[in-house]
Design a protein around this motif. Sequence first.
Motif, mmCIF file in Angstrom:
data_model
loop_
_atom_site.group_PDB
_atom_site.id
_atom_site.type_symbol
_atom_site.label_atom_id
_atom_site.label_comp_id
_atom_site.label_asym_id
_atom_site.label_seq_id
_atom_site.Cartn_x
_atom_site.Cartn_y
_atom_site.Cartn_z
ATOM 1 N N LEU A 388 0.831 -1.205 0.000
ATOM 2 C CA LEU A 388 0.000 0.000 0.000
ATOM 3 C C LEU A 388 0.867 1.257 0.000
ATOM 4 C CD1 LEU A 388 -2.750 -1.041 2.578
ATOM 5 C CD2 LEU A 388 -2.843 -1.163 0.095
ATOM 6 N N LEU A 389 1.908 1.244 0.810
ATOM 7 C CA LEU A 389 2.808 2.393 0.868
ATOM 8 C C LEU A 389 3.512 2.608 -0.468
ATOM 9 C CD1 LEU A 389 4.060 4.631 2.549
ATOM 10 C CD2 LEU A 389 5.762 2.976 3.360
ATOM 11 N N ALA A 390 3.875 1.505 -1.124
ATOM 12 C CA ALA A 390 4.577 1.604 -2.408
ATOM 13 C C ALA A 390 3.709 2.280 -3.460
ATOM 14 C CB ALA A 390 4.999 0.215 -2.881
ATOM 15 N N PRO A 395 4.791 7.075 -7.513
ATOM 16 C CA PRO A 395 4.751 8.150 -8.516
ATOM 17 C C PRO A 395 5.731 9.286 -8.256
ATOM 18 C CG PRO A 395 2.530 7.508 -7.861
ATOM 19 C CD PRO A 395 3.470 6.850 -6.902
ATOM 20 N N PHE A 396 6.155 9.463 -6.998
ATOM 21 C CA PHE A 396 7.019 10.585 -6.651
ATOM 22 C C PHE A 396 8.460 10.149 -6.375
ATOM 23 C CE2 PHE A 396 2.663 11.245 -5.149
ATOM 24 C CZ PHE A 396 2.304 12.364 -5.880
ATOM 25 N N THR A 397 8.749 8.860 -6.523
ATOM 26 C CA THR A 397 10.098 8.353 -6.237
ATOM 27 C C THR A 397 10.556 7.389 -7.328
ATOM 28 O OG1 THR A 397 9.105 6.623 -4.823
ATOM 29 C CG2 THR A 397 9.877 8.631 -3.732
ATOM 30 N N PHE A 398 10.200 6.131 -7.182
ATOM 31 C CA PHE A 398 10.700 5.077 -8.060
ATOM 32 C C PHE A 398 10.311 5.308 -9.519
ATOM 33 C CE2 PHE A 398 10.238 0.788 -9.974
ATOM 34 C CZ PHE A 398 11.553 0.362 -9.868
ATOM 35 N N HIS A 403 11.717 6.495 -15.100
ATOM 36 C CA HIS A 403 11.600 7.354 -16.280
ATOM 37 C C HIS A 403 12.959 7.956 -16.657
ATOM 38 C CE1 HIS A 403 7.436 6.780 -16.537
ATOM 39 N NE2 HIS A 403 6.999 7.786 -15.801
ATOM 40 N N SER A 404 13.762 8.296 -15.658
ATOM 41 C CA SER A 404 15.084 8.873 -15.937
ATOM 42 C C SER A 404 15.963 7.870 -16.665
ATOM 43 C CB SER A 404 15.746 9.314 -14.628
ATOM 44 O OG SER A 404 14.982 10.318 -13.984
ATOM 45 N N GLY A 405 15.927 6.608 -16.224
ATOM 46 C CA GLY A 405 16.681 5.575 -16.926
ATOM 47 C C GLY A 405 16.194 5.395 -18.353
#
Length: 444
Positions: A388-390, A395-398, A403-405
């Motif tokens: 649930l936390l993930a 959307p704001f971390t992983f 997307h950067s990769g």
Amino acid sequence: QNLAAWSIGIAYILYDTALLAFTASQIARLKRATPKSFAHLARPSLGVIIAARNEADVLGVTIDHLAAQHDSPDLIVIADDGSSDDTPARLKALYGLERPALGELSAPAAKLPTLRWLRLPYGGKARALNETFAHMDTDLVLTVDADTLLEAGAVGAMRAAFAREPELVAATGVLTPMCGPNLSGRFFEWFQRYEYVRNFLSRYAWMQLNSLLLISGAFAAFRRNALIAVGGFDPGCLVEDYELIHRMHRHAIDRGRDWRVRVIGEAQAITDAPASLPAFLRQRRRWFGGFLQTQYWNRDMVGNGRFGWLGKAMMPVKMLDTLQPVFGLTAFVILIYFAAIGNLTVALPILLVMLAKIVVDLGFHVWSLGVYARWTGQRDVLPLGPALLAVFAEPFTFQLIRHSGAIWGWISFLRGRGKWGSQERTAHRPRGGYDASALSKSSE
């Protein structure tokens, strides 16, 4: 701040939600497969290729897990792609395996007769795989990366799947990522575990339309005669396993063959995944660059009804996915900009829309975890609380890191660069120092 910009954002959210709905409709009845006897069927012979380059520290554990299979392989070949570490000394000490001449297949290992070693000059993973399966005569070829450990029933599950279905030419097992024990490793393992769950459920959904394109070369099986028919792996592609399946689908359509590609839920393994930001970005650069490369090579399949649902649905979805990292990072930058200048009339509605989408994702994710547990039998490795936390944090971390990769992959694709790079192993312990209980717990 205008209607066009909002329309694009809403359209993207609706598109992504539609994909979730499609996946949900295809996996709704998914349940644990009941093992079936195939004793009455012809038992296909099976050989394993371990792709390795400077993997002396982990080869022993990988080989031991293969040797300990309930239905052990008929042959295990180490595809040594120009290793310069102490691989010869390790193989000699562990298995009594004598170093062969370059380009030649070794004699069987003294301590494990099914094990052999093919030394090759460095030429990349695809070339190493092609050279190796050319030295094999088994019905099935199983590719396993040196950092991937198979669950004890994995080989038997693969062999049974191919025995039951003559049309099956390629299959992937279900992988669970493991990273190192440090803080960075725990962060990346946390998100990647749930990412892998979504990905494998999505593969199962597309499989129902005979449109599965992505198999994991870290643990994949092929009919050897089908591999030969399509020319093996392409050394010119960054993601040789993904590109190969496109050619298999083309070959089947061109020659009117009913070839199938599947994900086998009973065949499971754990694999060492990137545990640091640089390693993760390098992996995703190669993956996304290879994805773009393959998509470009097969652009004539997009919308092409000759390929069935693969052409009409899967390939258009993949075409849209090429822009996903560009859109995702741009949207985030715009959100941060409006929030920074205090323009809440724009930032707040965007946040509300994002939260609404997160709620939808949350409902799907919680439900899909139960489906995945029924399918694979993995119940203890996917706790609900962290899941649930993930969903809220991703959307704001992983997702931004992913997307950067992918943007880096865009750059590599446009510049025409890329290679099979090395990766530091952080979860895969050397023989004698690995906690084998981690694997058994993943399939309890």
